[in-house]
Design a protein around this motif. Structure first.
Motif, PDB file in Angstrom:
ATOM      1  N   TYR A 108       0.831  -1.196   0.000  1.00  0.00           N
ATOM      2  CA  TYR A 108       0.000   0.000   0.000  1.00  0.00           C
ATOM      3  C   TYR A 108       0.872   1.255   0.000  1.00  0.00           C
ATOM      4  O   TYR A 108       1.832   1.370   0.753  1.00  0.00           O
ATOM      5  CB  TYR A 108      -0.919   0.026   1.226  1.00  0.00           C
ATOM      6  N   ASP A 109       0.519   2.173  -0.885  1.00  0.00           N
ATOM      7  CA  ASP A 109       1.136   3.490  -0.941  1.00  0.00           C
ATOM      8  C   ASP A 109       0.007   4.488  -1.187  1.00  0.00           C
ATOM      9  O   ASP A 109      -0.743   4.340  -2.167  1.00  0.00           O
ATOM     10  CB  ASP A 109       2.164   3.555  -2.074  1.00  0.00           C
ATOM     11  N   ARG A 110      -0.137   5.463  -0.307  1.00  0.00           N
ATOM     12  CA  ARG A 110      -1.262   6.400  -0.378  1.00  0.00           C
ATOM     13  C   ARG A 110      -1.332   7.101  -1.728  1.00  0.00           C
ATOM     14  O   ARG A 110      -2.402   7.177  -2.337  1.00  0.00           O
ATOM     15  CB  ARG A 110      -1.166   7.412   0.749  1.00  0.00           C
ATOM     16  N   THR A 111      -0.219   7.601  -2.221  1.00  0.00           N
ATOM     17  CA  THR A 111      -0.217   8.323  -3.496  1.00  0.00           C
ATOM     18  C   THR A 111      -0.573   7.400  -4.653  1.00  0.00           C
ATOM     19  O   THR A 111      -1.432   7.738  -5.485  1.00  0.00           O
ATOM     20  CB  THR A 111       1.163   8.969  -3.739  1.00  0.00           C
ATOM     21  N   ASN A 112       0.064   6.234  -4.706  1.00  0.00           N
ATOM     22  CA  ASN A 112      -0.218   5.300  -5.802  1.00  0.00           C
ATOM     23  C   ASN A 112      -1.662   4.812  -5.787  1.00  0.00           C
ATOM     24  O   ASN A 112      -2.288   4.672  -6.842  1.00  0.00           O
ATOM     25  CB  ASN A 112       0.743   4.105  -5.749  1.00  0.00           C
ATOM     26  N   PHE A 113      -2.210   4.549  -4.602  1.00  0.00           N
ATOM     27  CA  PHE A 113      -3.592   4.083  -4.536  1.00  0.00           C
ATOM     28  C   PHE A 113      -4.560   5.201  -4.914  1.00  0.00           C
ATOM     29  O   PHE A 113      -5.568   4.950  -5.575  1.00  0.00           O
ATOM     30  CB  PHE A 113      -3.912   3.500  -3.155  1.00  0.00           C
ATOM     31  N   SER A 114      -4.253   6.425  -4.564  1.00  0.00           N
ATOM     32  CA  SER A 114      -5.075   7.572  -4.978  1.00  0.00           C
ATOM     33  C   SER A 114      -5.081   7.703  -6.498  1.00  0.00           C
ATOM     34  O   SER A 114      -6.121   7.945  -7.111  1.00  0.00           O
ATOM     35  CB  SER A 114      -4.570   8.870  -4.350  1.00  0.00           C
ATOM     36  N   ILE A 115      -3.916   7.536  -7.099  1.00  0.00           N
ATOM     37  CA  ILE A 115      -3.821   7.591  -8.561  1.00  0.00           C
ATOM     38  C   ILE A 115      -4.621   6.456  -9.179  1.00  0.00           C
ATOM     39  O   ILE A 115      -5.343   6.651 -10.168  1.00  0.00           O
ATOM     40  CB  ILE A 115      -2.342   7.549  -9.002  1.00  0.00           C
ATOM     41  N   LEU A 116      -4.529   5.265  -8.595  1.00  0.00           N
ATOM     42  CA  LEU A 116      -5.299   4.131  -9.100  1.00  0.00           C
ATOM     43  C   LEU A 116      -6.795   4.428  -9.073  1.00  0.00           C
ATOM     44  O   LEU A 116      -7.510   4.166 -10.047  1.00  0.00           O
ATOM     45  CB  LEU A 116      -5.000   2.875  -8.280  1.00  0.00           C
ATOM     46  N   LEU A 117      -7.298   5.004  -7.980  1.00  0.00           N
ATOM     47  CA  LEU A 117      -8.719   5.342  -7.890  1.00  0.00           C
ATOM     48  C   LEU A 117      -9.102   6.380  -8.943  1.00  0.00           C
ATOM     49  O   LEU A 117     -10.176   6.298  -9.546  1.00  0.00           O
ATOM     50  CB  LEU A 117      -9.069   5.823  -6.482  1.00  0.00           C
ATOM     51  N   ASP A 118      -8.233   7.353  -9.198  1.00  0.00           N
ATOM     52  CA  ASP A 118      -8.477   8.333 -10.269  1.00  0.00           C
ATOM     53  C   ASP A 118      -8.509   7.647 -11.634  1.00  0.00           C
ATOM     54  O   ASP A 118      -9.349   7.971 -12.477  1.00  0.00           O
ATOM     55  CB  ASP A 118      -7.402   9.425 -10.276  1.00  0.00           C
ATOM     56  N   ASN A 119      -7.596   6.701 -11.848  1.00  0.00           N
ATOM     57  CA  ASN A 119      -7.569   5.966 -13.114  1.00  0.00           C
ATOM     58  C   ASN A 119      -8.840   5.156 -13.314  1.00  0.00           C
ATOM     59  O   ASN A 119      -9.374   5.064 -14.424  1.00  0.00           O
ATOM     60  CB  ASN A 119      -6.344   5.045 -13.167  1.00  0.00           C
ATOM     61  N   ILE A 120      -9.334   4.564 -12.235  1.00  0.00           N
ATOM     62  CA  ILE A 120     -10.591   3.816 -12.308  1.00  0.00           C
ATOM     63  C   ILE A 120     -11.718   4.758 -12.723  1.00  0.00           C
ATOM     64  O   ILE A 120     -12.519   4.440 -13.609  1.00  0.00           O
ATOM     65  CB  ILE A 120     -10.901   3.125 -10.956  1.00  0.00           C
ATOM     66  N   GLU A 121     -11.791   5.928 -12.102  1.00  0.00           N
ATOM     67  CA  GLU A 121     -12.838   6.894 -12.447  1.00  0.00           C
ATOM     68  C   GLU A 121     -12.741   7.317 -13.909  1.00  0.00           C
ATOM     69  O   GLU A 121     -13.758   7.502 -14.579  1.00  0.00           O
ATOM     70  CB  GLU A 121     -12.758   8.118 -11.535  1.00  0.00           C
ATOM     71  N   TYR A 122     -11.529   7.465 -14.420  1.00  0.00           N
ATOM     72  CA  TYR A 122     -11.330   7.846 -15.819  1.00  0.00           C
ATOM     73  C   TYR A 122     -11.949   6.800 -16.743  1.00  0.00           C
ATOM     74  O   TYR A 122     -12.724   7.126 -17.637  1.00  0.00           O
ATOM     75  CB  TYR A 122      -9.825   8.008 -16.114  1.00  0.00           C
ATOM     76  N   ASP A 123     -11.595   5.530 -16.534  1.00  0.00           N
ATOM     77  CA  ASP A 123     -12.134   4.477 -17.386  1.00  0.00           C
ATOM     78  C   ASP A 123     -13.629   4.269 -17.160  1.00  0.00           C
ATOM     79  O   ASP A 123     -14.370   3.962 -18.096  1.00  0.00           O
ATOM     80  CB  ASP A 123     -11.384   3.163 -17.168  1.00  0.00           C
ATOM     81  N   MET A 124     -14.107   4.474 -15.938  1.00  0.00           N
ATOM     82  CA  MET A 124     -15.532   4.290 -15.681  1.00  0.00           C
ATOM     83  C   MET A 124     -16.365   5.387 -16.336  1.00  0.00           C
ATOM     84  O   MET A 124     -17.535   5.172 -16.642  1.00  0.00           O
ATOM     85  CB  MET A 124     -15.799   4.197 -14.176  1.00  0.00           C
ATOM     86  N   GLU A 125     -15.778   6.535 -16.581  1.00  0.00           N
ATOM     87  CA  GLU A 125     -16.476   7.572 -17.344  1.00  0.00           C
ATOM     88  C   GLU A 125     -16.658   7.112 -18.793  1.00  0.00           C
ATOM     89  O   GLU A 125     -17.727   7.291 -19.377  1.00  0.00           O
ATOM     90  CB  GLU A 125     -15.699   8.890 -17.288  1.00  0.00           C
TER      91      GLU A 125
END
Length: 136
Positions: free
Chosen positions: A106-123
């Motif tokens: 777990y890395d806070r920054t990397n996991f935050s980026i992952l969640l943003d990436n998920i939102e990008y593809d889910m759009e």
């Protein structure tokens, strides 16, 4: 100093993801090596710990039963060609699965980026004209 069992280390690793997701508004239910994460305005996530590797993040949707398989495969192929961070497939229960992987601890920054990436593809997923037609 006491020895940490495997289950304790899994629980500790998932606790960091749980805290992060709760901070982002998710309501969490825990399984053995899995977090079921529900959000009122975002996709529900399944976060599965893979020992020594990271976490698999999956979103699952039920499919309309009367969609022709070839049409469904073309739809998934189109999504996979447009997604930048996730992949989509049909699982053994005939559900549409969308997933990505977060490598390492777990890395806070990397996991935050992952969640943003998920939102990008889910759009992209939400804007596809067939998404509402093919999902229950």
């Amino acid at each position: 100093m006491s020895e940490i069992s495997i289950s304790d280390s899994v629980a500790h690793s998932l606790a960091r993801y749980r805290n992060h997701l709760e901070f982002n508004g998710y309501h969490i239910e825990e399984g053995d090596d899995l977090l079921v994460c529900r959000h009122p305005r975002k996709q529900n996530l399944f976060v599965k710990f893979i020992s020594g590797r990271g976490v698999l993040v999956r979103i699952i949707y039920s499919l309309e039963p009367n969609v022709k398989r070839i049409d469904l495969l073309e739809y998934m192929n189109q999504l996979n060609s447009e997604f930048l961070f996730m992949k989509v497939y049909i699982d053994e229960d005939n559900d549409l699965c969308i997933e990505t992987f977060c490598e390492g601890d777990y890395d806070r920054t990397n996991f935050s980026i992952l969640l943003d990436n998920i939102e990008y593809d889910m759009e992209i997923f939400g804007n596809n004209k067939l998404t509402r037609e093919y999902l229950q």
